[in-house]
Structures are given as structure tokens and as C-alpha cells.
Design a protein around this motif. Structure first.
Motif, PDB file in Angstrom:
ATOM      1  N   LYS A   1      30.910 -20.089 -39.871  1.00 44.44           N
ATOM      2  CA  LYS A   1      29.822 -19.605 -39.256  1.00 44.44           C
ATOM      3  C   LYS A   1      29.825 -18.163 -38.653  1.00 44.44           C
ATOM      4  O   LYS A   1      31.049 -17.789 -38.452  1.00 44.44           O
ATOM      5  N   THR A   2      28.842 -17.743 -38.396  1.00 45.64           N
ATOM      6  CA  THR A   2      28.889 -16.152 -37.811  1.00 45.64           C
ATOM      7  C   THR A   2      28.007 -16.410 -36.460  1.00 45.64           C
ATOM      8  O   THR A   2      26.825 -16.763 -36.329  1.00 45.64           O
ATOM      9  N   VAL A   3      28.629 -16.187 -35.277  1.00 45.24           N
ATOM     10  CA  VAL A   3      28.126 -16.248 -33.965  1.00 45.24           C
ATOM     11  C   VAL A   3      27.854 -14.741 -33.506  1.00 45.24           C
ATOM     12  O   VAL A   3      28.708 -14.041 -33.542  1.00 45.24           O
ATOM     13  N   GLU A   4      26.446 -14.700 -33.056  1.00 50.34           N
ATOM     14  CA  GLU A   4      26.047 -13.355 -32.704  1.00 50.34           C
ATOM     15  C   GLU A   4      26.073 -13.141 -31.195  1.00 50.34           C
ATOM     16  O   GLU A   4      25.727 -14.054 -30.293  1.00 50.34           O
ATOM     17  N   VAL A   5      26.798 -12.199 -30.773  1.00 54.36           N
ATOM     18  CA  VAL A   5      27.061 -11.735 -29.312  1.00 54.36           C
ATOM     19  C   VAL A   5      26.241 -10.524 -28.827  1.00 54.36           C
ATOM     20  O   VAL A   5      26.611  -9.512 -29.414  1.00 54.36           O
ATOM     21  N   LYS A   6      25.413 -10.546 -28.079  1.00 53.87           N
ATOM     22  CA  LYS A   6      24.595  -9.281 -27.451  1.00 53.87           C
ATOM     23  C   LYS A   6      25.369  -8.711 -26.360  1.00 53.87           C
ATOM     24  O   LYS A   6      25.862  -9.134 -25.642  1.00 53.87           O
TER      25      LYS A   6
ATOM     26  N   THR B   1      33.242 -16.036 -37.824  1.00 56.56           N
ATOM     27  CA  THR B   1      33.203 -14.406 -37.558  1.00 56.56           C
ATOM     28  C   THR B   1      32.085 -14.307 -36.276  1.00 56.56           C
ATOM     29  O   THR B   1      31.212 -14.948 -35.888  1.00 56.56           O
ATOM     30  N   VAL B   2      32.496 -13.227 -35.385  1.00 57.99           N
ATOM     31  CA  VAL B   2      31.785 -12.915 -34.301  1.00 57.99           C
ATOM     32  C   VAL B   2      31.203 -11.523 -34.382  1.00 57.99           C
ATOM     33  O   VAL B   2      31.905 -10.587 -34.687  1.00 57.99           O
ATOM     34  N   LYS B   3      29.902 -11.493 -34.437  1.00 63.38           N
ATOM     35  CA  LYS B   3      29.211 -10.212 -34.658  1.00 63.38           C
ATOM     36  C   LYS B   3      28.762  -9.641 -33.163  1.00 63.38           C
ATOM     37  O   LYS B   3      27.607 -10.392 -32.803  1.00 63.38           O
ATOM     38  N   PHE B   4      29.217  -8.566 -32.884  1.00 65.92           N
ATOM     39  CA  PHE B   4      28.654  -8.126 -31.680  1.00 65.92           C
ATOM     40  C   PHE B   4      27.458  -7.001 -31.863  1.00 65.92           C
ATOM     41  O   PHE B   4      27.560  -6.300 -32.939  1.00 65.92           O
ATOM     42  N   VAL B   5      26.148  -7.163 -31.115  1.00 66.51           N
ATOM     43  CA  VAL B   5      25.208  -6.260 -31.402  1.00 66.51           C
ATOM     44  C   VAL B   5      24.872  -5.567 -30.159  1.00 66.51           C
ATOM     45  O   VAL B   5      24.913  -6.199 -29.208  1.00 66.51           O
TER      46      VAL B   5
ATOM     47  N   ASN C   1      22.467  -4.206 -27.452  1.00 64.34           N
ATOM     48  CA  ASN C   1      21.311  -4.667 -27.226  1.00 64.34           C
ATOM     49  C   ASN C   1      20.484  -3.856 -26.265  1.00 64.34           C
ATOM     50  O   ASN C   1      20.036  -2.923 -26.808  1.00 64.34           O
TER      51      ASN C   1
END
Length: 81
Positions: free
Chosen positions: A26-31, A53-57, A59
Motif C-alpha cells: 500500500k501507499t501511505v500519504e503523509v502531509k 510506500t510512503v508518499k510525502f506531500v 501541504n
């Protein structure tokens, strides 16, 4: 002939088995910066498994950076805000 059929079936089962394991990743999104404008990660903690996967966004506010202690190859400290 029977050996060829068995090898073909084994290849199909192996392919399906490998496909199933990649689907479970899975892909985990972190703001970077909370929705309220605070200088914090949102969510503040995450649980991941091998293969995830860790996706940094970016914000709120200006761009941010994540720095990984002990893994300089993953960090860009010179870009930290």
C-alpha cells in the motif's frame, strides 16, 4: 509431455502468487504541514510494512523536507525548511 504440463502449471501458480503479494503493498500519504497550518506531519505516526510506500506531500505553508536519521542517502538536509 506430463513434465511440460506440470512446469506450465507451476509457472502459472508462481506468477499468480507473486502478483497477489504486490497487490497487498500500500501507499501511505503523509502531509508535511497539518491542514490547520501547524508545522507537523499529518498523520503524526504511520505503520508500514516491507514493500509499502510512503508518499510525502507538501501541504500548508512553504515546502518542507523529511530527514531520515541514519540514512543520509534518503535525506536532503540542505533542502530542509
Amino acid at each position: 509431455m506430463l513434465r511440460s504440463i506440470f512446469a506450465g502449471l507451476f509457472a502459472i501458480v508462481l506468477t499468480l502468487g507473486l502478483g497477489i503479494s504486490s497487490v497487498s503493498a500500500k501507499t501511505v500519504e503523509v502531509k508535511l504541514g497539518t491542514d490547520a497550518g501547524m508545522l507537523a506531519f499529518e498523520p503524526s505516526t504511520v505503520t508500514i510494512s516491507a514493500g509499502d510506500t510512503v508518499k510525502f506531500v507538501n501541504n500548508k505553508l512553504a515546502p518542507h523536507n523529511a530527514v531520515f536519521d541514519g540514512h543520509e542517502e534518503l535525506s536532503h538536509a540542505d533542502l530542509a525548511f
